[in-house]
Design an enzyme around this catalytic site. Structure first.
Site, PDB file in Angstrom:
ATOM      1  N   ASP A   1      -2.519  11.207  -2.716  1.00 30.90           N
ATOM      2  CA  ASP A   1      -2.227  11.346  -4.018  1.00 30.90           C
ATOM      3  C   ASP A   1      -3.666  11.452  -4.493  1.00 30.90           C
ATOM      4  O   ASP A   1      -4.302  10.339  -4.758  1.00 30.90           O
ATOM      5  CB  ASP A   1      -1.197  10.155  -3.960  1.00 30.90           C
ATOM      6  CG  ASP A   1      -1.351   9.318  -4.977  1.00 30.90           C
ATOM      7  OD1 ASP A   1      -1.373   9.944  -6.248  1.00 30.90           O
ATOM      8  OD2 ASP A   1      -0.506   8.067  -5.555  1.00 30.90           O
TER       9      ASP A   1
ATOM     10  N   GLU B   1       2.511   3.183  -4.157  1.00 31.97           N
ATOM     11  CA  GLU B   1       3.110   4.701  -5.117  1.00 31.97           C
ATOM     12  C   GLU B   1       2.735   5.922  -3.963  1.00 31.97           C
ATOM     13  O   GLU B   1       4.537   6.431  -4.177  1.00 31.97           O
ATOM     14  CB  GLU B   1       1.125   5.452  -6.094  1.00 31.97           C
ATOM     15  CG  GLU B   1       1.626   4.579  -7.234  1.00 31.97           C
ATOM     16  CD  GLU B   1       0.231   4.848  -7.659  1.00 31.97           C
ATOM     17  OE1 GLU B   1       0.112   5.770  -7.448  1.00 31.97           O
ATOM     18  OE2 GLU B   1       0.122   4.299  -8.701  1.00 31.97           O
TER      19      GLU B   1
ATOM     20  N   ASP C   1       6.403   4.575 -13.139  1.00 32.69           N
ATOM     21  CA  ASP C   1       5.181   5.132 -12.936  1.00 32.69           C
ATOM     22  C   ASP C   1       3.681   4.181 -13.747  1.00 32.69           C
ATOM     23  O   ASP C   1       3.799   5.183 -14.664  1.00 32.69           O
ATOM     24  CB  ASP C   1       5.135   6.299 -12.328  1.00 32.69           C
ATOM     25  CG  ASP C   1       3.405   6.928 -11.529  1.00 32.69           C
ATOM     26  OD1 ASP C   1       2.660   6.296 -11.515  1.00 32.69           O
ATOM     27  OD2 ASP C   1       3.640   8.335 -11.796  1.00 32.69           O
TER      28      ASP C   1
ATOM     29  N   LYS D   1      -5.976   1.442 -16.708  1.00 31.03           N
ATOM     30  CA  LYS D   1      -5.428   0.812 -14.883  1.00 31.03           C
ATOM     31  C   LYS D   1      -7.111   0.656 -14.585  1.00 31.03           C
ATOM     32  O   LYS D   1      -7.073  -0.174 -13.208  1.00 31.03           O
ATOM     33  CB  LYS D   1      -4.809   2.228 -14.889  1.00 31.03           C
ATOM     34  CG  LYS D   1      -4.236   1.868 -12.977  1.00 31.03           C
ATOM     35  CD  LYS D   1      -3.095   2.820 -12.966  1.00 31.03           C
ATOM     36  CE  LYS D   1      -2.680   2.568 -11.322  1.00 31.03           C
ATOM     37  NZ  LYS D   1      -1.971   3.973 -11.249  1.00 31.03           N
TER      38      LYS D   1
END
Lengths: 179, 618
Positions: B209, B187, B24, B86
């Site tokens: 999420d 994800e 992850d 990211k």
């Protein structure tokens, strides 16, 4: 028993009878079975060529499924199989009742933004749209079954029209509800 | 005769477990997990810590530190301590520097126009791809040390909402880190897999999420091992970091602060994050920066973050609409991401879906745990298991048409892999070139969408206007990555080209970064290239010999078998004695030579699966 052939007729590929009426759960079950064996994840350890084939096969199965699962696309596909050109660019409607219904729906759509509760006004609009579409679907189904392709083509054109209205409504929805 | 060609050791042993992990790669923290003793577990570092802060520090002595070590240096040297990269993956400067505020990025970003943004550090101008590769490398090493062997492959998770450029950037980072990517997994899908919510009856679930920098919501349908994504949505610039920023902005306003330097900004953001975490259990907290203080109550905090949570709820609404479901059709809501620990988030989600969300698994770990299960299956450790993950493309793909409008070719929420083709023609007599612009997004105007690729199609045979037929094909694979190719069809003269996204890195860029990342001499580079080719040759020979043993005699004529075996033998010889280039050449020869075999095997395996089912049905 028929052999798997990815270029085959979508109905044959998904093992459902070739008609406008399809059994959605049969369609979905067969679709999942096909993907279980063709999806690229099943070939993660295989050679690159095999993985490439898997991507192509799996894409083809997705395409077939999405075509048959969508009432409008399924209608277009059936017309194509019957050799009827379903290009809508030059279609004009001469059905006063449908024109009236269109005008009403358009009006409803344009009034949405002034509604006191736009969200429930939208819901009502979608319901009306669904009602109109269901009407055309049953006309198409019957006409196609009886090989009256002109009539089927006309109701397909109307379905497309309603679909366009739906995407306009969805656009409006994102403006109104600020997605 | 067939058996003799495959040497002992070339045929994979059926019961040998392969090492595979799920990673992850998060905005704030990253994790690596694997399946051990039948269960999925995250792997800890030597200090017993599982979460690796997604932070990279470039030191004065040329050293690179990752994780807690780097984080400790963050406020001392903000320019060379890179956090939350990211958010920069596959994005241009204009994408990431949106709204102006007092709280800006704590490190220096370079505006490279249409190209991916870079960060100016003492180690040079770095692509976020390179920085991310350091994090991946650290996790890969942790896994190899813990598991005691080389990794066969990894599954890396990405937000479902990531577009093509962001996905490609992630895959490139893995390549630079020397990892073999089995799959990019969304994800939310990974989280659903971790919960193992799948059951006999068909149910719909929502995955909510909220991570550090991104928000994703997905609606899935689960039936007997099949995880089918119905719709996905979210906001690639909404996360817990925004909660911190909201607190920081509030603090700035409360104390009438006119400006902050980089160090103060960094300290304020750290204080804000701590305040947020404290408010998960306490009713109020004192936020301090130097001599300045301000008291923040939970109610005030809730008011600050409510507008952000509203954005998330609106995305949920849209995802449900796309899935053609209503909130009460949802059987379970799975919570993912550290920011779902904020009580206000749970409250609002429970209220909107009308049911308490699932929080049994650690929201920070659940994605990595699911990715590990998928990795385990993809390397073949879990045979007989029929788990299948069907993802969708999150944003529509289209082409620019006259007047700067987009024409959608593949609509969002279409199940992948997917292939589509569109035909174009010339509009002038004798026209030999044509420019094609591929975009991703929902908006009607090209300028409002993400530009993925722009290319010139050359060498169209001169014809009268409208006579040429140029077929542009789009292929999106299971990772959500796009390939575009174009072909002139009317003359049979094929001019086929492949397109890489504009935001992505060119092969040369990647080669350069690889070289930098090895930080070694030319010899090393060649040795590495040779080894890579040897490994690839070995993998191909193994896969093919296993396939030949199984189906060779049944599916190939004796002549075909002999020809293919000769090519394999030649490759085997090159692998031992050749150079990187000569091995690559022979890999290509064997690949082409096994094309027909591969196709027959695919057909047969599918037919076999179907035949089995049909017998059952009768």
């Amino acid at each position: 028993m028929s052999e798997f052939n990815p270029r085959e007729n979508y109905f044959a590929l998904l093992a459902v009878p070739q008609s406008y009426e399809v059994n959605q759960s049969d369609l979905t079950r067969r679709y999942r079975e096909l993907q279980q064996s063709a999806h690229p994840d099943r070939f993660a350890g295989a050679s690159e060529r095999e993985r490439l084939h898997a991507v192509q096969y799996s894409s083809q199965i997705n395409e077939a499924y999405e075509t048959l699962a969508s009432p409008t696309r399924r209608a277009a596909y059936l017309l194509k199989l019957a050799g009827v050109d379903s290009d809508m660019s030059s279609t004009t409607f001469q059905d006063p009742e449908f024109l009236m219904q269109q005008m009403q729906l358009r009006e409803e759509l344009s009034e949405l933004q002034d509604a006191s509760d736009p969200e429930s006004a939208l819901d009502r609009f979608y319901q009306d749209l669904d009602g109109a579409a269901n009407q055309q679907k049953s006309i198409f189904s019957e006409a196609y079954a009886q090989q009256q392709f002109d009539e089927a083509l006309a109701s397909y054109a109307k379905l497309q029209f309603l679909e366009k209205l739906r995407s306009e409504a969805e656009l409006k929805e994102s403006e109104l509800l600020d997605y | 005769m067939l058996m003799q060609i495959s040497e002992p050791g070339q045929t994979p042993e059926p019961h040998q477990r392969k090492l595979a992990v799920g990673i992850d790669l998060g905005t704030t923290n990253s994790l690596v997990a694997t399946v051990r003793n039948g269960s999925s577990q995250t792997l800890a570092d030597l200090d017993g810590k599982h979460l690796l802060p997604s932070v990279v520090y470039y030191g004065e002595d040329g050293s690179i530190s990752v994780g807690d070590q780097a984080l400790a240096l963050a406020s001392g040297d903000p320019r060379n301590t890179l956090l939350s990269v990211k958010r920069l993956m596959g994005r241009s400067y204009a994408d990431v520097v949106g709204e102006e505020s007092v709280i800006k990025s704590p490190y220096e970003l370079l505006d490279l126009g249409q190209d991916m943004v870079k960060v100016r550090t003492r180690a040079g101008d770095l692509s976020p791809v390179q920085v991310s590769s350091e994090i991946l490398k650290a996790l890969g090493q942790r896994a190899e040390e813990t598991l005691g062997g080389e990794l066969t492959g990894v599954v890396i998770t990405v937000p479902a909402y990531f577009d093509d450029a962001q996905r490609q950037a992630t895959k490139d980072a893995a390549k630079i880190a020397g990892l073999n990517v089995l799959r990019l997994l969304n994800e939310p899908t990974a989280a659903a897999v971790a919960y193992g919510l799948d059951q006999q009856d068909e149910v719909a679930i929502a995955v909510f999420d909220l991570g550090g920098g991104t928000f994703d919501v997905s609606v899935l349908q689960l039936t007997k091992g099949v995880f089918e994504v119905l719709s996905t949505g979210g906001d690639s610039a909404l996360g817990g970091d925004d909660f911190d920023h909201a607190i920081a902005q509030w603090f700035v306003a409360e104390n009438n602060i006119a400006s902050l330097d980089m160090y103060q900004q960094r300290s304020l953001l750290t204080a804000a994050r701590q305040a947020k975490e404290t408010l998960s259990t306490e009713a109020e907290v004192l936020v301090s920066l130097g001599d300045l203080n301000a008291k923040l109550t939970r109610q005030q905090f809730n008011d600050l973050v409510d507008p952000l949570i509203d954005k998330a709820i609106r995305a949920c609404k849209r995802a449900l609409r796309d899935a053609k479901l209503r909130n009460n059709d949802i059987h379970n809501v799975v919570m993912v991401g550290g920011s779902t620990r904020v009580p206000r988030v749970r409250e609002r989600v429970a209220e909107w879906f009308g049911r308490e969300p699932l929080v049994d698994l650690d929201p920070d770990k659940v994605v990595a745990l699911g990715a590990a299960l998928q990795a385990d299956q993809l390397v073949g450790n879990r045979s007989g298991d029929e788990m299948l993950l069907l993802d969708v493309i999150p944003l529509s793909l289209g082409l620019e048409t006259m007047g700067g409008l987009t024409e959608k070719v593949i609509h969002r929420n279409t199940t992948i892999p997917v292939a589509m083709a569109q035909e174009f023609t010339t509009f002038k007599d004798g026209q030999t070139g044509m420019s094609i612009h591929v975009v991703q997004g929902e908006r009607e105007l090209v300028e409002d969408c993400r530009s993925l690729a722009r290319f010139e199609l050359q060498g169209i045979p001169p014809m009268v206007a409208g006579a040429a037929r140029i077929k542009v094909s789009f292929q999106v694979d299971a990772d959500g990555l796009l390939r575009v190719s174009a072909r002139e069809e009317s003359t049979g003269s094929e001019s086929r080209i492949e397109v890489k996204p504009a935001y992505g890195l060119s092969d040369t860029d990647i080669a350069d970064m690889l070289q930098q990342s090895w930080a070694s001499a030319l010899d090393d580079k060649e040795a590495r290239a040779l080894r890579e080719q040897q490994v690839e040759a070995e993998a191909l020979l193994q896969a093919l010999s296993a396939a030949m043993l199984q189906d060779g005699e049944a599916m190939l004529s004796e002549l075909e078998q002999r020809e293919l075996l000769a090519k394999m033998e030649a490759l085997h010889h090159e692998r031992e004695h050749g150079t990187a280039a000569s091995i690559a050449k022979h890999i290509e020869i064997v690949g082409r030579g096994s094309e027909v075999f591969a196709e027959r095997r695919m057909d047969a395996s599918i037919n076999q699966a179907l035949a089995g089912r049909r017998v059952d049905e009768i």
